[in-house]
Write an enzyme that holds these catalytic residues in place. Structure first.
Site, short mmCIF file in Angstrom:
data_model
loop_
_atom_site.label_atom_id
_atom_site.label_comp_id
_atom_site.label_asym_id
_atom_site.label_seq_id
_atom_site.Cartn_x
_atom_site.Cartn_y
_atom_site.Cartn_z
N ASP A 136 14.39 108.60 -119.12
CA ASP A 136 13.28 107.66 -119.24
C ASP A 136 11.96 108.43 -119.34
OD1 ASP A 136 12.32 104.67 -118.74
OD2 ASP A 136 11.01 105.99 -117.58
N TYR A 139 2.95 110.04 -119.78
CA TYR A 139 3.33 111.06 -118.81
C TYR A 139 2.90 112.44 -119.26
CZ TYR A 139 6.53 107.41 -117.05
OH TYR A 139 7.08 106.25 -116.57
N LYS A 188 7.73 104.83 -123.91
CA LYS A 188 6.89 103.65 -123.70
C LYS A 188 5.57 103.79 -124.45
CE LYS A 188 8.75 103.68 -119.02
NZ LYS A 188 8.95 105.14 -118.90
N HIS A 193 4.31 99.46 -122.09
CA HIS A 193 4.26 100.06 -120.76
C HIS A 193 3.66 99.11 -119.71
CE1 HIS A 193 4.16 104.31 -118.86
NE2 HIS A 193 4.46 103.42 -117.95
#
Length: 277
Positions: A44, A49, A78, A111
């Site tokens: 994931d 990130y 996402k 997201h």
């Protein structure tokens, strides 16, 4: 590895590796590689990130070392709020693909819902377009509450396969879980271990001792027993392996109820009704 079926006939592993707050260096690469070699088939990721390039290297090396095919893996990313809007979604999707070194994603999520209804619906329509073009295998949402989902479902041509949300013993989301089950949308938990905070809870520790499992394994099994897909994060090889080793036991009804009773409706992340990036 166990799998959960989506309403569209596709399926997803019930446990994956999360990479939130993992540095974009060999830490991310080695964690992902080790997870794949250890038997994980779901990773994931997310653009925000900031580590998709090293996650991608870990995926490539993991495929090679585990002697599997790309098709054996289920890779999620996402779409961040800054890239919402019809003119941005395709570029953002391909940006993540390039960073990850992949030709397609198995799952692409919005997201957060954000606070602009028009933008939410326009963005979802663009995800539907990616799906209809065969560029992504599944599309879903993250951090949507019931109000967001009802708004979306009133306009969507394609229903999300999944809603990835905060879910742990201090936030058991009973109403949302019931709603998602009625809609045949799967629920997935992020930060199921509450960044490790829940592992020292006396109830969790007592159950772990009763069944000779770790507190983390108890929580992950609790997710599975609630039919919730989960993505515990770890960069420690032994814990990565431990977190996957939960298919040889089940919690009793009483143990599940003890854990459910820890609910405080307490979030460790933002409130989806208010968060806008």
């Amino acid at each position: 590895m166990a799998y959960t079926n989506f309403y569209n006939g596709n399926q997803m592993p019930t446990i994956g590796l999360g990479v939130f707050r993992v540095e974009n260096d060999d830490t991310a690469k080695e964690a992902v590689k080790h997870a794949i070699v250890s038997g994980y088939r779901s990773i994931d990721a997310a653009y925000i990130y900031g580590n998709e390039s090293k996650v991608g290297e870990g995926i490539a090396e993991g495929i090679k070392d585990a002697n599997i095919k790309r098709e054996d893996l289920f890779i999620t990313s996402k779409l961040w709020i800054d890239d919402y809007g019809q003119e941005n979604v395709s570029d953002a999707y391909h940006k993540s693909l390039n960073l990850l070194g992949l030709d397609y994603l198995d799952l692409y999520l919005m997201h957060w819902p954000g606070t602009n209804e028009t933008l939410l619906l326009e963005t979802w329509a663009s995800l539907e377009s990616l799906y209809n073009q065969g560029l992504v295998k599944n599309i879903g949402v993250s951090n949507f509450n019931i109000k967001h989902l009802e708004m979306l479902l009133n306009h969507a041509q394609i229903k999300p396969v999944i809603n990835q949300v905060e879910f742990h013993p201090n936030l058991i989301q009973t109403e949302l879980r019931t709603y998602l089950k009625e809609q045949n949308i799967k629920m997935e938990s992020w930060s199921p271990l509450m960044n490790g905070e829940i592992l020292s809870n006396p109830v969790i520790k007592n159950i772990a001792q009763e069944i000779n499992k770790s507190p983390a394994q108890v929580i992950i099994r609790w997710n599975i027993d609630h039919d919730v897909i989960t993505i515990p994060k770890s960069i420690t090889p032994s814990r990565i392996e431990e977190n996957l080793n939960v298919y040889d036991f089940k919690l009793t009804h009483d143990q599940i109820e003890q854990i459910d009773a820890l609910n405080q409706d307490k979030r460790i992340g933002p409130d989806p009704a208010e968060f806008n990036g």
